[in-house]
Write a protein that holds these residues in place. Sequence first.
Motif, PDB file in Angstrom:
ATOM      1  N   ARG A  85       6.886  29.700  50.633  1.00 38.10           N
ATOM      2  CA  ARG A  85       7.852  29.188  49.668  1.00 38.10           C
ATOM      3  C   ARG A  85       7.210  28.957  48.297  1.00 38.10           C
ATOM      4  NH1 ARG A  85       6.879  25.710  53.779  1.00 38.10           N
ATOM      5  NH2 ARG A  85       6.144  23.576  53.399  1.00 38.10           N
ATOM      6  N   GLU A  86       5.918  28.670  48.270  1.00 38.37           N
ATOM      7  CA  GLU A  86       5.241  28.512  46.978  1.00 38.37           C
ATOM      8  C   GLU A  86       5.237  29.827  46.213  1.00 38.37           C
ATOM      9  OE1 GLU A  86       2.119  25.250  46.532  1.00 38.37           O
ATOM     10  OE2 GLU A  86       1.417  26.359  48.287  1.00 38.37           O
ATOM     11  N   GLU A  87       4.839  30.902  46.892  1.00 41.34           N
ATOM     12  CA  GLU A  87       4.838  32.215  46.253  1.00 41.34           C
ATOM     13  C   GLU A  87       6.262  32.620  45.870  1.00 41.34           C
ATOM     14  OE1 GLU A  87       2.422  34.018  45.321  1.00 41.34           O
ATOM     15  OE2 GLU A  87       0.680  33.246  46.407  1.00 41.34           O
ATOM     16  N   LEU A  88       7.210  32.360  46.764  1.00 38.46           N
ATOM     17  CA  LEU A  88       8.586  32.802  46.524  1.00 38.46           C
ATOM     18  C   LEU A  88       9.186  32.104  45.319  1.00 38.46           C
ATOM     19  CD1 LEU A  88      11.051  34.425  47.274  1.00 38.46           C
ATOM     20  CD2 LEU A  88      11.634  32.685  48.986  1.00 38.46           C
ATOM     21  N   ASP A 121      14.898  23.447  46.977  1.00 41.10           N
ATOM     22  CA  ASP A 121      15.846  22.504  47.586  1.00 41.10           C
ATOM     23  C   ASP A 121      15.919  22.662  49.095  1.00 41.10           C
ATOM     24  OD1 ASP A 121      16.438  21.342  45.192  1.00 41.10           O
ATOM     25  OD2 ASP A 121      18.311  22.451  44.855  1.00 41.10           O
ATOM     26  N   ARG A 122      15.508  23.848  49.581  1.00 37.86           N
ATOM     27  CA  ARG A 122      15.483  24.069  51.032  1.00 37.86           C
ATOM     28  C   ARG A 122      14.482  23.132  51.708  1.00 37.86           C
ATOM     29  NH1 ARG A 122      16.843  28.787  53.972  1.00 37.86           N
ATOM     30  NH2 ARG A 122      16.681  28.309  56.193  1.00 37.86           N
ATOM     31  N   TYR A 123      13.492  22.658  50.915  1.00 39.65           N
ATOM     32  CA  TYR A 123      12.438  21.792  51.452  1.00 39.65           C
ATOM     33  C   TYR A 123      12.344  20.549  50.568  1.00 39.65           C
ATOM     34  CZ  TYR A 123      11.379  26.260  53.586  1.00 39.65           C
ATOM     35  OH  TYR A 123      11.473  27.455  54.266  1.00 39.65           O
ATOM     36  N   PRO A 124      13.334  19.662  50.649  1.00 34.76           N
ATOM     37  CA  PRO A 124      13.428  18.529  49.697  1.00 34.76           C
ATOM     38  C   PRO A 124      12.277  17.539  49.789  1.00 34.76           C
ATOM     39  CG  PRO A 124      15.006  18.298  51.495  1.00 34.76           C
ATOM     40  CD  PRO A 124      14.442  19.664  51.613  1.00 34.76           C
ATOM     41  N   ASP A 125      11.666  17.421  50.946  1.00 33.03           N
ATOM     42  CA  ASP A 125      10.569  16.455  51.102  1.00 33.03           C
ATOM     43  C   ASP A 125       9.205  17.137  51.107  1.00 33.03           C
ATOM     44  OD1 ASP A 125      12.438  14.344  51.386  1.00 33.03           O
ATOM     45  OD2 ASP A 125      12.728  14.899  53.499  1.00 33.03           O
ATOM     46  N   ASP A 126       9.145  18.352  50.557  1.00 31.24           N
ATOM     47  CA  ASP A 126       7.918  19.134  50.606  1.00 31.24           C
ATOM     48  C   ASP A 126       6.845  18.511  49.714  1.00 31.24           C
ATOM     49  OD1 ASP A 126       6.277  21.156  51.350  1.00 31.24           O
ATOM     50  OD2 ASP A 126       7.167  22.690  50.076  1.00 31.24           O
ATOM     51  N   ALA A 127       5.609  18.519  50.203  1.00 28.89           N
ATOM     52  CA  ALA A 127       4.490  17.975  49.431  1.00 28.89           C
ATOM     53  C   ALA A 127       3.633  19.067  48.817  1.00 28.89           C
ATOM     54  CB  ALA A 127       3.628  17.078  50.330  1.00 28.89           C
ATOM     55  N   MET A 128       4.095  20.321  48.864  1.00 27.18           N
ATOM     56  CA  MET A 128       3.334  21.401  48.244  1.00 27.18           C
ATOM     57  C   MET A 128       3.479  21.328  46.728  1.00 27.18           C
ATOM     58  SD  MET A 128       3.837  24.763  50.636  1.00 27.18           S
ATOM     59  CE  MET A 128       2.904  24.967  52.155  1.00 27.18           C
ATOM     60  N   VAL A 129       2.355  21.528  46.030  1.00 24.88           N
ATOM     61  CA  VAL A 129       2.348  21.396  44.577  1.00 24.88           C
ATOM     62  C   VAL A 129       3.377  22.314  43.927  1.00 24.88           C
ATOM     63  CG1 VAL A 129       0.973  21.836  42.516  1.00 24.88           C
ATOM     64  CG2 VAL A 129      -0.019  20.596  44.420  1.00 24.88           C
ATOM     65  N   SER A 130       3.355  23.589  44.303  1.00 27.16           N
ATOM     66  CA  SER A 130       4.244  24.546  43.639  1.00 27.16           C
ATOM     67  C   SER A 130       5.704  24.202  43.855  1.00 27.16           C
ATOM     68  CB  SER A 130       3.966  25.963  44.146  1.00 27.16           C
ATOM     69  OG  SER A 130       2.674  26.375  43.769  1.00 27.16           O
ATOM     70  N   THR A 131       6.052  23.767  45.055  1.00 28.89           N
ATOM     71  CA  THR A 131       7.454  23.437  45.330  1.00 28.89           C
ATOM     72  C   THR A 131       7.910  22.267  44.476  1.00 28.89           C
ATOM     73  OG1 THR A 131       7.025  24.111  47.619  1.00 28.89           O
ATOM     74  CG2 THR A 131       9.108  23.027  47.182  1.00 28.89           C
ATOM     75  N   ARG A 140      -8.707  20.283  48.646  1.00 33.42           N
ATOM     76  CA  ARG A 140      -8.427  18.847  48.778  1.00 33.42           C
ATOM     77  C   ARG A 140      -7.088  18.522  48.135  1.00 33.42           C
ATOM     78  NH1 ARG A 140      -9.815  14.154  45.924  1.00 33.42           N
ATOM     79  NH2 ARG A 140     -11.039  15.352  44.417  1.00 33.42           N
ATOM     80  N   VAL A 141      -6.203  17.904  48.912  1.00 35.31           N
ATOM     81  CA  VAL A 141      -4.886  17.534  48.407  1.00 35.31           C
ATOM     82  C   VAL A 141      -5.055  16.531  47.268  1.00 35.31           C
ATOM     83  CG1 VAL A 141      -2.706  16.395  48.971  1.00 35.31           C
ATOM     84  CG2 VAL A 141      -3.761  17.961  50.612  1.00 35.31           C
ATOM     85  N   GLY A 142      -4.426  16.840  46.124  1.00 36.54           N
ATOM     86  CA  GLY A 142      -4.506  15.958  44.974  1.00 36.54           C
ATOM     87  C   GLY A 142      -5.755  16.137  44.137  1.00 36.54           C
ATOM     88  N   GLY A 143      -6.597  17.101  44.465  1.00 39.02           N
ATOM     89  CA  GLY A 143      -7.842  17.308  43.745  1.00 39.02           C
ATOM     90  C   GLY A 143      -7.675  18.170  42.502  1.00 39.02           C
ATOM     91  N   LYS A 144      -8.761  18.276  41.739  1.00 43.09           N
ATOM     92  CA  LYS A 144      -8.726  19.048  40.501  1.00 43.09           C
ATOM     93  C   LYS A 144      -8.594  20.547  40.769  1.00 43.09           C
ATOM     94  CE  LYS A 144     -11.250  15.920  37.418  1.00 43.09           C
ATOM     95  NZ  LYS A 144     -12.445  15.772  36.538  1.00 43.09           N
ATOM     96  N   GLU A 145      -9.197  21.016  41.874  1.00 46.78           N
ATOM     97  CA  GLU A 145      -9.109  22.439  42.163  1.00 46.78           C
ATOM     98  C   GLU A 145      -7.669  22.830  42.468  1.00 46.78           C
ATOM     99  OE1 GLU A 145     -11.303  25.919  44.817  1.00 46.78           O
ATOM    100  OE2 GLU A 145     -11.354  23.846  45.516  1.00 46.78           O
ATOM    101  N   GLU A 146      -6.934  21.971  43.166  1.00 46.37           N
ATOM    102  CA  GLU A 146      -5.526  22.236  43.453  1.00 46.37           C
ATOM    103  C   GLU A 146      -4.738  22.338  42.142  1.00 46.37           C
ATOM    104  OE1 GLU A 146      -2.473  20.221  46.561  1.00 46.37           O
ATOM    105  OE2 GLU A 146      -3.008  18.982  44.821  1.00 46.37           O
ATOM    106  N   ALA A 147      -5.025  21.432  41.216  1.00 44.00           N
ATOM    107  CA  ALA A 147      -4.349  21.456  39.913  1.00 44.00           C
ATOM    108  C   ALA A 147      -4.722  22.707  39.127  1.00 44.00           C
ATOM    109  CB  ALA A 147      -4.711  20.198  39.124  1.00 44.00           C
TER     110      ALA A 147
END
Length: 619
Positions: free
Chosen positions: A502-505, A523-533, A584-591
């Motif tokens: 879903r991030e790529e899509l 909106d299909r994943y309203p509680d998603d914690a993925m950065v892109s979503t 790492r979730v929330g890390g600089k590399e993710e950003a």
Amino acid sequence: MTRPETSENPTAELDVLLGASARYALGPIDGTAFVRWFAEVLPILCPDFVSAFPHDEESRRSAFQSLGRLLWNRMPLPDNGFRPRPLPKPERNAPCLCGSGRKYKHCCAHAESLPDPFAELSLLKYVLAQYPRTQLRSLPLAGLDLEELAYIGGEWRREGRAADAEALLERVFEDVDRLDARAQFAFDVLADCYDELHRPKKKERLIERVAHARDRTLRSAALHRRITMLADRGERAEAWRLFAEAQRHEPDNPMLATLELTMLLGQGDYDRMRDRGQYWIARLARDRNYDHADLIAHLRELIADPAGVALKYASADRPEMTELRRLLASLPPIECHYRIDSSGGEGCLVPSPALEAVVTEWSREVEVFKPDLTMVRAGDPDALERAAPGIPWLAAHPLAWQSFDLLDDLALVVREADLMGGEEILLAPVLERAHALLRLALEHNGAQNGALPWGFPQNRPALRLLVALVYLRLDQKRAGEARELAHWLVLTLNPNDNHGLREELSRLCLEAGDAQGALDVCDRYPDDAMVSTMFNRALALFMLGRQADAETALRAAMSLRPKVMPMLMATDPKPPRSDGAFLRVGGKEEAWIYREDHLALWEKSGALAWARGLRSRRH
């Protein structure tokens, strides 16, 4: 004397002869004794070679004596500084050395007109082959030709003697300031030996020493090696920075052409590769000082079929690769050998008993792994070799090509082997077949709009293959096809989206100008914690003109990932240090990764300026 078994190949016979001659020449003998010995063993060691000589005894004796003299006069002798100690040419009226009792001019002189079969050979290779590895490490190099030593090292490496080549060449680079451009070949061979022997630290130290050599050509060679290493490790930005430095350092170096095209080939950027290839061909053709015909021909071949050329070189000594490619070029037509057991709109792929039996037999033929294909880190060069025993089996069992399990195994093997050109030539046909096979299975079972959830293990091979095809289409810059496949996977086939597509899509929809489509995915994943979503929901709402909703969505995303927007708004930030194998979730590399993939979208849409305004109002 017993006649040994020899190859019918004259080259192999000559190789045996020269090895034996070097061993004998290093003994306590002189040239006259060597010539007598050579004339005796030549017909024994090289029966096919001597079969072309006249059959009368006198002519053969003269020819053998002459060849022995030619060989001795070229033999590099260690006790003479690896220089020959040639025999003096016999006086014409002196007794012939063959022992016939006749004058030389009436006996063996006529054999002087024989062609010299040793003229283009490196006899030093056969002499050094007599040395144990410990002696090679202390070999006196004074007077030895560095390019010949490099040639010998390269031959040994190809013969499986990389450790001996390493021992021979390491001492060459003990004092790099004394070296000139003639040592470049030895540098390249030694670096290749370190690769083959898995000695990365030694290779790094060698490159570092040569990078500080006085000779400009050597420094350039070291820089090219460093660029290649960075590109191989996926550190492309740094590799291209150093490539630009190499261009400034030595802009007329023709090897820059091969280096640039190889880097583009590794990235799969075939369009750019063809453009740059044409540029280099035109530039090299204008050079009136050197003949670049061979290099130009190589560049033409490379840009005509980039993946094919890369795979050809990779498969030169790997027959299993050639055979697999042949099989993939003549696959049987797809047929449906699956039923779909459905319940509540969710289906499970079930193979026919015949197909299941074939797959069970296949699993006994070849050793494969079963991780998620999209999570495999490529880099196991032996993967294809482990699968090699199953390739002839595949040719005899066409039914196996109707199985998702088998296609999944082959796709994994190709990805693991990480072959340059392999994705285009070997992986693409496997993934495309799986896509067509799945469409047929769904149609055959009347389940075109049904789901095949990841929760059913039987569905996983087919889903893995489709996800891999999405990423292949992205690598091929076929974004429209990638978006269509990802849309089908995320919104229909596997709504739980276990692969995170879903991030790529959502990004692909935004790049195509389909903000509503991106919002539907988010909106299909309203509680998603993925950065892109999270952040793409805010971006899609902004692009749809719903700025109040966009602000609410952005503030919610920023509260969960506070490092993303500062990274997105930063001017020319440095890439952060990697978090290691896992992000790492929330890390600089993710950003940083989000910035790399989405900055252009935020800038082009005006959302970045809007977000800066929100930030300034908040402060």
